[in-house]
Scaffold this motif. Sequence first.
Motif, mmCIF file in Angstrom:
data_model
loop_
_atom_site.group_PDB
_atom_site.id
_atom_site.type_symbol
_atom_site.label_atom_id
_atom_site.label_comp_id
_atom_site.label_asym_id
_atom_site.label_seq_id
_atom_site.Cartn_x
_atom_site.Cartn_y
_atom_site.Cartn_z
ATOM 1 N N ALA A 1 -0.903 -4.031 -2.028
ATOM 2 C CA ALA A 1 -1.844 -2.905 -2.158
ATOM 3 C C ALA A 1 -1.785 -1.989 -0.947
ATOM 4 O O ALA A 1 -1.758 -0.752 -1.089
ATOM 5 C CB ALA A 1 -3.261 -3.429 -2.361
ATOM 6 N N SER A 2 -1.753 -2.565 0.245
ATOM 7 C CA SER A 2 -1.726 -1.722 1.442
ATOM 8 C C SER A 2 -0.364 -1.061 1.624
ATOM 9 O O SER A 2 -0.282 0.103 2.028
ATOM 10 C CB SER A 2 -2.092 -2.539 2.687
ATOM 11 O OG SER A 2 -1.179 -3.600 2.898
ATOM 12 N N MET A 3 0.721 -1.769 1.301
ATOM 13 C CA MET A 3 2.053 -1.180 1.442
ATOM 14 C C MET A 3 2.248 0.011 0.494
ATOM 15 O O MET A 3 3.021 0.926 0.781
ATOM 16 C CB MET A 3 3.129 -2.234 1.190
ATOM 17 C CG MET A 3 3.406 -3.158 2.359
ATOM 18 S SD MET A 3 4.091 -2.286 3.793
ATOM 19 C CE MET A 3 4.627 -3.673 4.805
ATOM 20 N N SER A 4 1.553 0.016 -0.614
ATOM 21 C CA SER A 4 1.705 1.098 -1.587
ATOM 22 C C SER A 4 0.613 2.161 -1.463
ATOM 23 O O SER A 4 0.576 3.119 -2.238
ATOM 24 C CB SER A 4 1.694 0.531 -3.013
ATOM 25 O OG SER A 4 0.493 -0.166 -3.277
ATOM 26 N N TRP B 1 4.417 4.599 -1.290
ATOM 27 C CA TRP B 1 5.793 4.129 -1.058
ATOM 28 C C TRP B 1 6.390 3.682 -2.390
ATOM 29 O O TRP B 1 5.891 2.766 -3.037
ATOM 30 C CB TRP B 1 5.783 2.991 -0.043
ATOM 31 C CG TRP B 1 7.146 2.468 0.309
ATOM 32 C CD1 TRP B 1 8.329 3.131 0.269
ATOM 33 C CD2 TRP B 1 7.459 1.140 0.772
ATOM 34 N NE1 TRP B 1 9.368 2.332 0.671
ATOM 35 C CE2 TRP B 1 8.867 1.100 0.988
ATOM 36 C CE3 TRP B 1 6.702 0.005 1.027
ATOM 37 C CZ2 TRP B 1 9.508 -0.055 1.443
ATOM 38 C CZ3 TRP B 1 7.338 -1.133 1.487
ATOM 39 C CH2 TRP B 1 8.728 -1.163 1.695
ATOM 40 N N THR B 2 7.469 4.315 -2.778
ATOM 41 C CA THR B 2 8.056 4.075 -4.104
ATOM 42 C C THR B 2 8.703 2.701 -4.219
ATOM 43 O O THR B 2 8.875 2.202 -5.336
ATOM 44 C CB THR B 2 9.089 5.162 -4.426
ATOM 45 O OG1 THR B 2 10.074 5.216 -3.369
ATOM 46 C CG2 THR B 2 8.422 6.526 -4.568
ATOM 47 N N ASP B 3 9.085 2.113 -3.091
ATOM 48 C CA ASP B 3 9.733 0.796 -3.126
ATOM 49 C C ASP B 3 8.783 -0.342 -2.776
ATOM 50 O O ASP B 3 9.231 -1.463 -2.508
ATOM 51 C CB ASP B 3 10.926 0.778 -2.164
ATOM 52 C CG ASP B 3 12.100 1.605 -2.662
ATOM 53 O OD1 ASP B 3 12.214 1.780 -3.892
ATOM 54 O OD2 ASP B 3 12.891 2.076 -1.828
ATOM 55 N N ALA B 4 7.494 -0.067 -2.773
ATOM 56 C CA ALA B 4 6.533 -1.098 -2.364
ATOM 57 C C ALA B 4 6.597 -2.327 -3.256
ATOM 58 O O ALA B 4 6.539 -3.470 -2.774
ATOM 59 C CB ALA B 4 5.116 -0.527 -2.348
ATOM 60 N N SER B 5 6.755 -2.120 -4.560
ATOM 61 C CA SER B 5 6.790 -3.268 -5.476
ATOM 62 C C SER B 5 8.046 -4.096 -5.268
ATOM 63 O O SER B 5 8.002 -5.338 -5.315
ATOM 64 C CB SER B 5 6.702 -2.790 -6.926
ATOM 65 O OG SER B 5 5.441 -2.213 -7.185
ATOM 66 N N SER B 6 9.175 -3.437 -5.018
ATOM 67 C CA SER B 6 10.427 -4.169 -4.749
ATOM 68 C C SER B 6 10.304 -4.957 -3.461
ATOM 69 O O SER B 6 10.744 -6.117 -3.386
ATOM 70 C CB SER B 6 11.596 -3.190 -4.662
ATOM 71 O OG SER B 6 11.779 -2.539 -5.889
ATOM 72 N N TRP B 7 9.700 -4.330 -2.449
ATOM 73 C CA TRP B 7 9.504 -5.052 -1.192
ATOM 74 C C TRP B 7 8.621 -6.277 -1.423
ATOM 75 O O TRP B 7 8.940 -7.380 -0.963
ATOM 76 C CB TRP B 7 8.848 -4.147 -0.143
ATOM 77 C CG TRP B 7 8.402 -4.946 1.040
ATOM 78 C CD1 TRP B 7 9.174 -5.361 2.087
ATOM 79 C CD2 TRP B 7 7.104 -5.519 1.234
ATOM 80 N NE1 TRP B 7 8.423 -6.157 2.928
ATOM 81 C CE2 TRP B 7 7.167 -6.263 2.431
ATOM 82 C CE3 TRP B 7 5.913 -5.468 0.517
ATOM 83 C CZ2 TRP B 7 6.054 -6.951 2.927
ATOM 84 C CZ3 TRP B 7 4.804 -6.156 1.009
ATOM 85 C CH2 TRP B 7 4.884 -6.884 2.208
ATOM 86 N N ALA B 8 7.520 -6.095 -2.135
ATOM 87 C CA ALA B 8 6.579 -7.197 -2.349
ATOM 88 C C ALA B 8 7.227 -8.349 -3.101
ATOM 89 O O ALA B 8 6.961 -9.526 -2.818
ATOM 90 C CB ALA B 8 5.346 -6.694 -3.100
ATOM 91 N N ALA B 9 8.095 -8.033 -4.049
ATOM 92 C CA ALA B 9 8.743 -9.075 -4.845
ATOM 93 C C ALA B 9 9.627 -9.976 -4.001
ATOM 94 O O ALA B 9 9.721 -11.184 -4.248
ATOM 95 C CB ALA B 9 9.546 -8.445 -5.976
ATOM 96 N N GLN B 10 10.291 -9.391 -2.976
ATOM 97 C CA GLN B 10 11.179 -10.228 -2.161
ATOM 98 C C GLN B 10 10.446 -10.875 -0.985
ATOM 99 O O GLN B 10 10.946 -11.817 -0.372
ATOM 100 C CB GLN B 10 12.390 -9.422 -1.662
ATOM 101 C CG GLN B 10 12.076 -8.178 -0.836
ATOM 102 C CD GLN B 10 11.809 -8.484 0.621
ATOM 103 O OE1 GLN B 10 12.526 -9.277 1.219
ATOM 104 N NE2 GLN B 10 10.776 -7.866 1.174
ATOM 105 N N ALA B 11 9.238 -10.396 -0.666
ATOM 106 C CA ALA B 11 8.428 -11.026 0.382
ATOM 107 C C ALA B 11 7.604 -12.134 -0.266
ATOM 108 O O ALA B 11 6.378 -12.089 -0.339
ATOM 109 C CB ALA B 11 7.540 -9.992 1.061
ATOM 110 N N ASP B 12 8.324 -13.144 -0.764
ATOM 111 C CA ASP B 12 7.719 -14.139 -1.655
ATOM 112 C C ASP B 12 7.354 -15.450 -0.965
ATOM 113 O O ASP B 12 7.222 -16.486 -1.618
ATOM 114 C CB ASP B 12 8.659 -14.417 -2.825
ATOM 115 C CG ASP B 12 10.028 -14.935 -2.377
ATOM 116 O OD1 ASP B 12 10.276 -14.995 -1.149
ATOM 117 O OD2 ASP B 12 10.846 -15.260 -3.253
ATOM 118 N N GLN B 13 7.192 -15.410 0.354
ATOM 119 C CA GLN B 13 6.793 -16.587 1.111
ATOM 120 C C GLN B 13 5.515 -16.287 1.881
ATOM 121 O O GLN B 13 5.160 -15.130 2.106
ATOM 122 C CB GLN B 13 7.905 -16.981 2.112
ATOM 123 C CG GLN B 13 9.248 -17.242 1.485
ATOM 124 C CD GLN B 13 9.247 -18.473 0.587
ATOM 125 O OE1 GLN B 13 8.677 -19.493 0.944
ATOM 126 N NE2 GLN B 13 9.871 -18.356 -0.579
#
Length: 317
Positions: A189-192, A196-208
């Motif tokens: 939520a804060s990253m987007s 930021w158009t790639d926020a969801s892609s970033w969140a998906a790989q920050a999976d730990q």
Amino acid sequence: MDVCSGGGGLALGLEQAGFEPVLLLDNKPVALETLRSNRPTWNVLQSDLLDFDPVDHQETYDVDLLSAGLPRVKSSATAKRVETGIELELLKASVLLAHAVQPRALLLENVPGLVDAEEFEEVRSFIQDELEHLGYRFHWFILNAADFGVPQDRKQGVLIALKEQFFDGFQQPIPTVDRHIAVGQALHASMSARGWTDASSWAAQADQVAPTLVGGSDKRGGPDLGLTGTKKAWARMGINGNALADEVPGPQGLQESDSSGSPLKKLTVEQTAVLQSFPSDWVFAGKKTARYRQIGHASPPPVGKALGKAVAEALHP
């Protein structure tokens, strides 16, 4: 009564568990400003624990709980390297304070090694000898904040000491979540927030879950997210751990305060507070480094809440 209160993480968690503080103690003006601005009704005192005399504060003589989220003690080898033993002195001072206050329960939170590591055997013996003399019995255990909904791998060593009549009523807190919360989930939520158009892609790989946040020393420079190994773990989640930013990414991922040239994103102070599970309306005083240090040194409120509820159930079944 809460000592070494810092930015208020443990005190806030205990409040959520139903405790009302009669006195909070810290020696840093910026931490006191944080506590007073968030809880104007709390009785907050600026004092070094080593100099504190409860004789001047009679309200401390009838408390259910004495709590201390103390600065992390170091092994003897590390302490010698950094030429400081203040953490150990504060730990012992909090135990000796129990002589005067005589709380029905004592909560100390510190490094996991304090519970079972050989290098801390001497200090464990000191604690137990002092408290046994006062009629306390002990529960030593290790909790991981991630098991209580905190998006962070943060192991904490805990001592719960209770007067004899309450000892058998205490049960170690059990995890409150079935699945750990990943960094991407916590910060999407804060990253987007700025588009930021790639926020969801970033969140998906920050999976730990996040590595343990560290506040650092007041004698060091600005804020960063830890040692080299920790920064590598952050980098695998797309985060630059060398510093913090003043803003979240804009539509194209730009953070105006970041001049590093790295494609990795930097966290903001507010995002580190999310990773410690502070509520969004808890405001930290001071400039960026001071705010981050309060956050990094804090005990996550959900852990304090779980511990507080367990103590309350033992004292008032």
